[in-house]
Write an enzyme that holds these catalytic residues in place. Structure first.
Site, PDB file in Angstrom:
ATOM      1  N   ASP A 103       0.829   0.093  15.837  1.00  4.17           N
ATOM      2  CA  ASP A 103       1.697  -0.980  15.335  1.00  4.17           C
ATOM      3  C   ASP A 103       2.270  -1.836  16.454  1.00  4.17           C
ATOM      4  O   ASP A 103       2.949  -2.818  16.183  1.00  4.17           O
ATOM      5  CB  ASP A 103       2.842  -0.395  14.504  1.00  4.17           C
ATOM      6  CG  ASP A 103       2.341   0.184  13.205  1.00  4.17           C
ATOM      7  OD1 ASP A 103       3.088   0.912  12.542  1.00  4.17           O
ATOM      8  OD2 ASP A 103       1.166  -0.066  12.870  1.00  4.17           O
TER       9      ASP A 103
ATOM     10  N   ARG B  30       0.819  -1.217   0.000  1.00  6.09           N
ATOM     11  CA  ARG B  30       0.000   0.000   0.000  1.00  6.09           C
ATOM     12  C   ARG B  30       0.854   1.269   0.000  1.00  6.09           C
ATOM     13  O   ARG B  30       0.473   2.297  -0.512  1.00  6.09           O
ATOM     14  CB  ARG B  30      -0.885   0.039   1.244  1.00  6.09           C
ATOM     15  CG  ARG B  30      -1.775  -1.106   1.471  1.00  6.09           C
ATOM     16  CD  ARG B  30      -2.703  -0.784   2.585  1.00  6.09           C
ATOM     17  NE  ARG B  30      -3.575   0.317   2.209  1.00  6.09           N
ATOM     18  CZ  ARG B  30      -3.301   1.589   2.442  1.00  6.09           C
ATOM     19  NH1 ARG B  30      -2.197   1.913   3.048  1.00  6.09           N
ATOM     20  NH2 ARG B  30      -4.125   2.523   2.075  1.00  6.09           N
TER      21      ARG B  30
ATOM     22  N   VAL C 299      -7.192   3.514  15.851  1.00  2.79           N
ATOM     23  CA  VAL C 299      -6.684   4.025  14.571  1.00  2.79           C
ATOM     24  C   VAL C 299      -7.278   3.275  13.382  1.00  2.79           C
ATOM     25  O   VAL C 299      -7.727   3.881  12.410  1.00  2.79           O
ATOM     26  CB  VAL C 299      -5.140   3.954  14.545  1.00  2.79           C
ATOM     27  CG1 VAL C 299      -4.607   4.399  13.186  1.00  2.79           C
ATOM     28  CG2 VAL C 299      -4.555   4.832  15.661  1.00  2.79           C
TER      29      VAL C 299
ATOM     30  N   ARG D  16       7.896  -8.662   5.392  1.00  2.00           N
ATOM     31  CA  ARG D  16       7.735  -7.317   4.838  1.00  2.00           C
ATOM     32  C   ARG D  16       8.322  -6.271   5.789  1.00  2.00           C
ATOM     33  O   ARG D  16       8.745  -5.218   5.361  1.00  2.00           O
ATOM     34  CB  ARG D  16       6.246  -7.004   4.625  1.00  2.00           C
ATOM     35  CG  ARG D  16       5.598  -7.838   3.540  1.00  2.00           C
ATOM     36  CD  ARG D  16       4.192  -7.366   3.290  1.00  2.00           C
ATOM     37  NE  ARG D  16       4.183  -5.907   3.181  1.00  2.00           N
ATOM     38  CZ  ARG D  16       3.067  -5.184   3.226  1.00  2.00           C
ATOM     39  NH1 ARG D  16       1.914  -5.774   3.375  1.00  2.00           N
ATOM     40  NH2 ARG D  16       3.115  -3.883   3.112  1.00  2.00           N
TER      41      ARG D  16
HETATM   42  C1  EPZ Z   1       1.088   4.332   8.338  1.00  2.00           C
HETATM   43  O1  EPZ Z   1       0.032   3.843   7.553  1.00  2.00           O
HETATM   44  C2  EPZ Z   1       2.037   3.163   8.554  1.00  2.00           C
HETATM   45  N1  EPZ Z   1       2.547   2.716   7.257  1.00  2.00           N
HETATM   46  C3  EPZ Z   1       1.285   2.034   9.258  1.00  2.00           C
HETATM   47  O2  EPZ Z   1       2.208   1.002   9.511  1.00  2.00           O
HETATM   48  C4  EPZ Z   1       0.766   2.560  10.591  1.00  2.00           C
HETATM   49  O3  EPZ Z   1       0.017   1.541  11.224  1.00  2.00           O
HETATM   50  C5  EPZ Z   1      -0.124   3.789  10.353  1.00  2.00           C
HETATM   51  O4  EPZ Z   1       0.620   4.782   9.618  1.00  2.00           O
HETATM   52  C6  EPZ Z   1      -0.604   4.419  11.651  1.00  2.00           C
HETATM   53  O5  EPZ Z   1       0.495   4.771  12.429  1.00  2.00           O
HETATM   54  C7  EPZ Z   1       3.574   3.409   6.687  1.00  2.00           C
HETATM   55  O6  EPZ Z   1       4.056   4.399   7.217  1.00  2.00           O
HETATM   56  C8  EPZ Z   1       4.085   2.879   5.390  1.00  2.00           C
HETATM   57  P1  EPZ Z   1      -2.778   6.501   8.302  1.00  2.00           P
HETATM   58  P2  EPZ Z   1      -1.003   4.882   6.873  1.00  2.00           P
HETATM   59  O7  EPZ Z   1      -3.003   7.173   6.996  1.00  2.00           O
HETATM   60  O8  EPZ Z   1      -0.329   6.149   6.575  1.00  2.00           O
HETATM   61  C9  EPZ Z   1      -7.474   6.809   7.923  1.00  2.00           C
HETATM   62  C10 EPZ Z   1       3.002  -1.169   9.493  1.00  2.00           C
HETATM   63  O9  EPZ Z   1       2.649  -2.089  10.198  1.00  2.00           O
HETATM   64  N2  EPZ Z   1      -7.243   7.492   6.641  1.00  2.00           N
HETATM   65  O10 EPZ Z   1      -2.040   7.241   9.379  1.00  2.00           O
HETATM   66  O11 EPZ Z   1      -1.699   4.161   5.780  1.00  2.00           O
HETATM   67  C11 EPZ Z   1      -7.054   5.351   7.896  1.00  2.00           C
HETATM   68  O12 EPZ Z   1      -8.081   4.539   7.356  1.00  2.00           O
HETATM   69  C12 EPZ Z   1       1.983  -0.262   8.868  1.00  2.00           C
HETATM   70  O13 EPZ Z   1       4.190  -0.841   9.275  1.00  2.00           O
HETATM   71  C13 EPZ Z   1      -8.320   7.955   5.898  1.00  2.00           C
HETATM   72  O14 EPZ Z   1      -9.469   7.786   6.297  1.00  2.00           O
HETATM   73  O15 EPZ Z   1      -2.025   5.124   8.056  1.00  2.00           O
HETATM   74  C14 EPZ Z   1      -6.783   5.059   9.343  1.00  2.00           C
HETATM   75  O16 EPZ Z   1      -7.999   4.737   9.990  1.00  2.00           O
HETATM   76  C15 EPZ Z   1       0.596  -0.821   9.057  1.00  2.00           C
HETATM   77  N3  EPZ Z   1      -8.098   8.582   4.720  1.00  2.00           N
HETATM   78  C16 EPZ Z   1      -6.256   6.395   9.888  1.00  2.00           C
HETATM   79  O17 EPZ Z   1      -6.636   7.384   8.929  1.00  2.00           O
HETATM   80  C17 EPZ Z   1      -6.840   8.788   4.230  1.00  2.00           C
HETATM   81  O18 EPZ Z   1      -6.691   9.395   3.146  1.00  2.00           O
HETATM   82  C18 EPZ Z   1      -4.751   6.462  10.041  1.00  2.00           C
HETATM   83  O19 EPZ Z   1      -4.183   5.983   8.835  1.00  2.00           O
HETATM   84  C19 EPZ Z   1      -5.747   8.311   4.991  1.00  2.00           C
HETATM   85  C20 EPZ Z   1      -5.967   7.678   6.189  1.00  2.00           C
END
Ligand code: EPZ
Length: 418
Positions: free
Chosen positions: A306, A93, A328, A398
């Site tokens: 995480d 992703r 989250v 990963r």
């Molecule tokens: C990042 O994911 C990390 N991945 C994730 O780590 C981590 O769990 C997450 O941040 C939270 O800390 C990377 O950095 C590559 P978010 P990300 O956007 O950016 C919602 C791992 O295990 N949201 O902060 O995808 C979303 O659905 C991975 O290494 C929207 O609704 O997470 C979630 O509920 C897993 N619309 C919340 O925000 C958007 O456009 C936080 O997601 C974007 C996000």
């Protein structure tokens, strides 16, 4: 398909060297697209997600040379296409992170929608809304984000929700935009700060990273540079929990204690002795059984989502009852049913898992569903009676570099079944 076999019962005791952070390396590699001069990125972890990112950049015409010790030289002088295909994006992703740099430097990008994953729908609507606010025309069709902008212009963006990669994408898009961009309600994760430091190393003008308001002054072009990725705070926390769950002693070196204060606080609450230095953390459980600790996940500096699965495993064998609340992601309890198969007493009530600690878990064949869930199952296997076999561990590969070697070094009885 590889599996991991873990024989429970060994009390871990030793030192582990922490690798570079996956969630900093991925955006920094994507940020290399922003400059026509070569960059050198050090302390890159040797992970499946990193090789996927290198393959994705390679398909665009970016040249990546791996030097010894995983120092990567990345040269985006001759980008031939601004396209991230579904077959790669669906495996990772974080590929969405090329959208901001491609649009910022080349004015167009076709990036596959990432699609959901085991832990939730994972929409990218906030990424798209921010780019539109910067003047991009964005159409979503056939499962792709098709974005265009003659030149992005600076904007004042208030993110509706804290999003880590959303903050990173918009920060990268803004560094070559015309004028100033303000990102409010920005993510404060250490990986966001690391990306900002890298961007400033190659000539960007980013300030406020680490606070909830980041200001980016657009510049005309960027230059080359060298940067070392920060240590992985989630890997650090995972190995400290491995020490706590087995009643042992684990010293994590080459890490940053200040990045995991919330986790260290909960480990102390669970009864662990914690000592820290400038680049190391030592946990000593002195043979004690952990005490149950309540967890409620939140964006940084709150307790990291995480680390939630790892603390579900710890609470599964702790003394007492714990409430673990995931705030989250909407579906980050896939590990619960697998832990229950090992004898854990867990009741899911909406976003909260109520965990009654038991003296012993029993080994069982279990299945990894996502990166951190699989880490939680490995931790449970370390203390379960018998040999636990974790299937589908490509998830774990990963995000964890040589996990079985590192756990073996600590005295864990773990082997990879190919
Ligand atoms: C990042 O994911 C990390 N991945 C994730 O780590 C981590 O769990 C997450 O941040 C939270 O800390 C990377 O950095 C590559 P978010 P990300 O956007 O950016 C919602 C791992 O295990 N949201 O902060 O995808 C979303 O659905 C991975 O290494 C929207 O609704 O997470 C979630 O509920 C897993 N619309 C919340 O925000 C958007 O456009 C936080 O997601 C974007 C996000």
């Amino acid at each position: 398909m590889d599996k991991l076999a873990i024989a429970g019962g060994a009390r871990l005791d030793g030192t582990v060297r922490i690798s570079g952070a996956k969630n900093a390396a991925l955006p920094i590699l994507a940020a290399a697209l922003l400059t026509e001069e070569p960059v050198v990125i050090g302390n890159v972890p040797h992970l499946r997600d990193v090789t996927t990112t290198i393959e994705l950049l390679g398909r665009m015409g970016v040249e990546a040379t791996v030097h010894e010790g995983m120092r990567l030289e990345v040269d985006a002088a001759r980008v031939t296409e601004c396209y991230a295909p579904y077959d790669l994006v669906r495996t990772m992703r974080a590929s969405i992170l090329v959208l901001g740099p491609l649009l910022g430097r080349f004015g167009h990008a076709d990036v596959s929608l990432p699609g959901g994953c085991a832990i939730g729908a994972r929409p990218v609507d906030l990424h798209v809304a921010g780019l539109r606010a910067m003047g991009a025309q964005v159409v979503i069709e056939d499962g792709y984000i098709r974005a265009q902008a003659r030149r992005l212009r600076g904007a004042h963006i208030v993110l509706e929700q804290v999003t880590v990669t959303g903050t990173e994408n918009l920060m990268m898009a803004a560094v070559l935009a015309d004028g100033q961009t303000i990102l409010e309600n920005a993510a404060r994760e250490p990986e966001v700060i690391d990306l900002a430091k890298f961007l400033n190393t190659i000539g960007a003008r980013v300030s406020g990273a680490g606070t909830n308001t980041i200001v980016i002054e657009g510049v005309e072009r960027l230059h080359g540079g060298e940067y070392n990725v920060l240590p992985d705070r989630i890997e650090t926390g995972t190995f400290l929990v491995a020490g706590a769950i087995t009643g042992g002693r684990v010293r994590a070196e080459g890490t940053r204690p200040e990045d995991i204060e919330a986790v260290l606080g909960k480990l102390r609450e669970a009864g662990a002795g914690i000592k820290t230095g400038p680049d190391w953390v030592e946990l000593d459980m002195q043979g004690r059984r952990p005490r149950a600790v309540d967890i409620s996940t939140a964006p940084y500096p709150g307790f990291p989502t995480d680390m939630q699965a790892q603390f579900c495993a710890l609470n599964a064998v702790a003394e007492g009852v714990a409430a673990v609340t995931e705030n989250v992601f909407e579906n980050r309890y896939m590990h619960v049913s697998e832990l229950q198969r090992m004898g854990a007493v867990i009741k899911l009530q909406g976003h909260t898992a109520i965990i009654h600690g038991v003296e012993r878990l029993t080994a069982a064949p279990v299945m990894a569903t996502d990166l951190r869930a699989s880490a939680g199952l490995v931790l449970a296997g370390l203390v379960a009676d018998g040999e636990t076999v974790v299937d589908r561990i490509y998830h774990i590969d990963r995000g964890y570099e040589c996990i079985e070697e590192k756990l073996q070094q600590l005295g864990g009885r773990i082997r990879r079944l190919v």
